[in-house]
Structures are given as C-alpha cells and as structure tokens.
Design an enzyme around this catalytic site. Sequence first.
Site, PDB file in Angstrom:
ATOM      1  N   ASP A  13      47.476  75.700  92.031  1.00 30.15           N
ATOM      2  CA  ASP A  13      48.040  75.080  90.577  1.00 30.15           C
ATOM      3  C   ASP A  13      48.099  76.168  89.985  1.00 30.15           C
ATOM      4  OD1 ASP A  13      47.440  71.887  89.678  1.00 30.15           O
ATOM      5  OD2 ASP A  13      47.053  73.024  87.999  1.00 30.15           O
ATOM      6  N   ASN A  50      55.639  71.192  80.366  1.00 31.40           N
ATOM      7  CA  ASN A  50      56.230  70.212  80.078  1.00 31.40           C
ATOM      8  C   ASN A  50      56.477  69.815  79.196  1.00 31.40           C
ATOM      9  OD1 ASN A  50      57.679  69.729  82.973  1.00 31.40           O
ATOM     10  ND2 ASN A  50      56.331  68.843  83.582  1.00 31.40           N
ATOM     11  N   HIS A  56      60.821  68.644  80.299  1.00 33.41           N
ATOM     12  CA  HIS A  56      60.515  68.746  81.741  1.00 33.41           C
ATOM     13  C   HIS A  56      61.958  69.468  83.048  1.00 33.41           C
ATOM     14  CE1 HIS A  56      56.815  65.859  82.175  1.00 33.41           C
ATOM     15  NE2 HIS A  56      57.792  65.128  81.036  1.00 33.41           N
ATOM     16  N   GLU A 115      53.066  70.085  89.900  1.00 29.43           N
ATOM     17  CA  GLU A 115      52.597  71.893  90.092  1.00 29.43           C
ATOM     18  C   GLU A 115      51.352  71.686  90.950  1.00 29.43           C
ATOM     19  OE1 GLU A 115      49.751  70.426  87.014  1.00 29.43           O
ATOM     20  OE2 GLU A 115      51.177  69.833  88.039  1.00 29.43           O
ATOM     21  N   ASP A 143      61.061  71.604  85.763  1.00 24.86           N
ATOM     22  CA  ASP A 143      61.694  71.770  86.695  1.00 24.86           C
ATOM     23  C   ASP A 143      62.517  73.799  86.904  1.00 24.86           C
ATOM     24  OD1 ASP A 143      60.778  69.172  86.871  1.00 24.86           O
ATOM     25  OD2 ASP A 143      63.224  68.468  87.028  1.00 24.86           O
TER      26      ASP A 143
END
Length: 378
Positions: A253, A261, A266, A296, A270
């Site tokens: 994680d 973010n 975002h 994630e 990404d």
Amino acid sequence: MFKLDAPTLLITLTAIQWLLAAFLLVQNRKEPGINGWALSLFIHGFSNLFLFARPHLHPYFGIVFYNVCVMVAFSFSHWALGQIFVRDVPRWQLVLPVILSVIFMASHLDDIGSRVVYASLIISMQLGLMTQTIVSSTDTGGQRLKRWLIMVMGGFSIAFAGRATFAHFYPDSFTPLLGTSLLQAGLILSGIAYSVINTLIIFLYKLERVHEKLHREATRDSLTGLLNRRAFLAKAKRRVETAAFPLSVLMIDLDDFKAINDSFGHSVGDKILKHCADVFEQIIDEKGVVGRLGGEEFAVVLPYCDSANAQQLSAELLNAIQISGSTLEMRLSASIGVTTTTEALDIDCLVAQADDALYCAKHEGKNTFKEYTLHAIP
C-alpha cells in the site's frame, strides 16, 4: 452448367472477391487494415472484368490499364497488411510496382510472353515485400495465424517467380489467354485460392486479436496494465493449487496517497500509480505475479519463495520506491504486509493474513514491512 474455362472462372473469381470484400466490411469494418484489404479485393475483381472484356477493348486499355489495376490492388493489400500488423510500409514499395507495370506493359503490347514474365516478376516482388512486412511485425498476438499468412504469401511469391520462369521458356502456352486450357484455368483457380485463403487467415487473425483485446480488458487494470483483482486472485489460486510451496503473498500500500491526490490532483496520482506498478514489475520480474487490487493497493504472489526471501524482496521493493520517487521530484514510500505458507490455504485467507501484516506495518510508522503472525494485529 459450370464450365472450367477462363471466362467463366473469371466471373466466378470476381464474384468471390466481391463477396469476400462485402463480408469483411460487414464483419470487421472498424478494424485497422480491413477497409484496405476489402478495397484490394474489389479492385482485383474489377480488373478481372477488364481481362474478361479484353477482346473488345483497345490494347492500351485492355492490357496496360488491366495490369495497372492488378498492381494497385496488390499495393492496397500491402498497405492493408501494414495497418493490420502495425508496420509502416515505405511509399516506394506501393508506387514502384505500378510504375514498372505501366513501363513494361506499354513497351511489350505485342509480346504476351514478355508481359507475363514481367507481370509475374512484379507480383512476385510485391508478395515478397508483403511477406517481409508481416515477418518484421513485432505484434505478439496471433502468432500461429501470422505464420500461416507468411507461408501462404511467401509461397505465392515463389509461385509467381516460377510462373515468370515458365513463361520465359514457354511463352506460347499463354497465348490463348481466355481459352479453355488447363494452364489458364489453373492460374485463375490459384487466384481464387489466394483470395479465399488469405482473406480467411486475415479475418481469423483479426478475430483472435479482438478476443485477446477483450480478454486483456477483462483481466488487466486499465491504468497500470497489471492484473486486476479478480484475475490476480484467480492466478494466485492456481499457484496454491499446484502446490508451489513455500509460497508467499505480499500486500503493498502506497503511503499517504490520499494526501498526494488532494495536493497535486488525480492526474499526478495516476502517474504515480503507473510509475510504482512499473517498479514492482521490474523488481518482481519472473519471481512472481503482480496485481492491482484497487486504489493504491497492490499484491504479489511468489511461488517457491520462503519467508526469508519474501522479506528480502520486500526490502528491495521499499528501497526501489523510495529511490524512484526522486525521478518524479516527490517523496514516495510504501508499506508491505508479508505472509508465507507451506501448505494449501485458501487464497482469500492468505490475502487476509498479508493485509493484517500490512495494517501492522502502517501502525508502526509506514515505509516498512511486517510479516504475518497470529498476533500481528496490535
């Protein structure tokens, strides 16, 4: 009654080619290269009608224009193959055969033997170049059908070279162009075989590629290209069922990803997910399978990997993520939960164990890994 004579076979060939073109346009029109291949079939059929009507046409029109149509049709076929197999076809390979056809046909109007020799050599060259285009394709899909197409194209290229040799030594055999000789019938039948076999292979190839695309969309994460959750769990389950023990599962994680973010948007998030996915794949390589379970969160299944090796690999992953963050001018880190088994366990159970260890790693300050124990959760 059907007769095995050239005029009847020419009409039959035209009908077959136009039906094949219509079939492709109805079934696969949106697929790259299909329109070009269908157009080449239509032009081939159109040229057959000129050959059929040649006795009633001026020699320049019936001979030169007919041969130009044939070469244009093959050039469209070559262009279409470039589209299908994602290769850029040099323009000269498309234009040169047409120019050579005009020159040689116009200069040998009264010598059918020479015309057959030159036309056969030009077509042989075109088919050879088309074969080279397919061979040089780096597209990894449909390899079996691709090999079949290479063999058929290459075989017809050799056959036309043989036809040129035969016409050179026996030019009189081609004088009754629209007669009922077995040679003329065989040549037209070979044209039917060429059109049907190659079109069928191309159709099946495109069908297989569509199937592979749908399979990839169903099993791969659209952002990172890794296995999605369902496909990863299915593959991990097969690893467990094949008794690839010791077997380890990692849950990974990314730390503070929500803050990234919120701070950078975002699109940056990404970009980081794709970057980390590439890092994971590079480190894991052939050792195991990587998947994105969502957000994630990533997972890794490592067959024939004991606890010590799983922990060493986890340390490598954490180090690689930290170092790679500098290329994005951003501080990156991750937390990893590790579990190892030497006996068959349900994959959901193994993932849950690794997830418990991941929770422990997060609780202890992140940017670390923890191995699952029965008392792992604080």
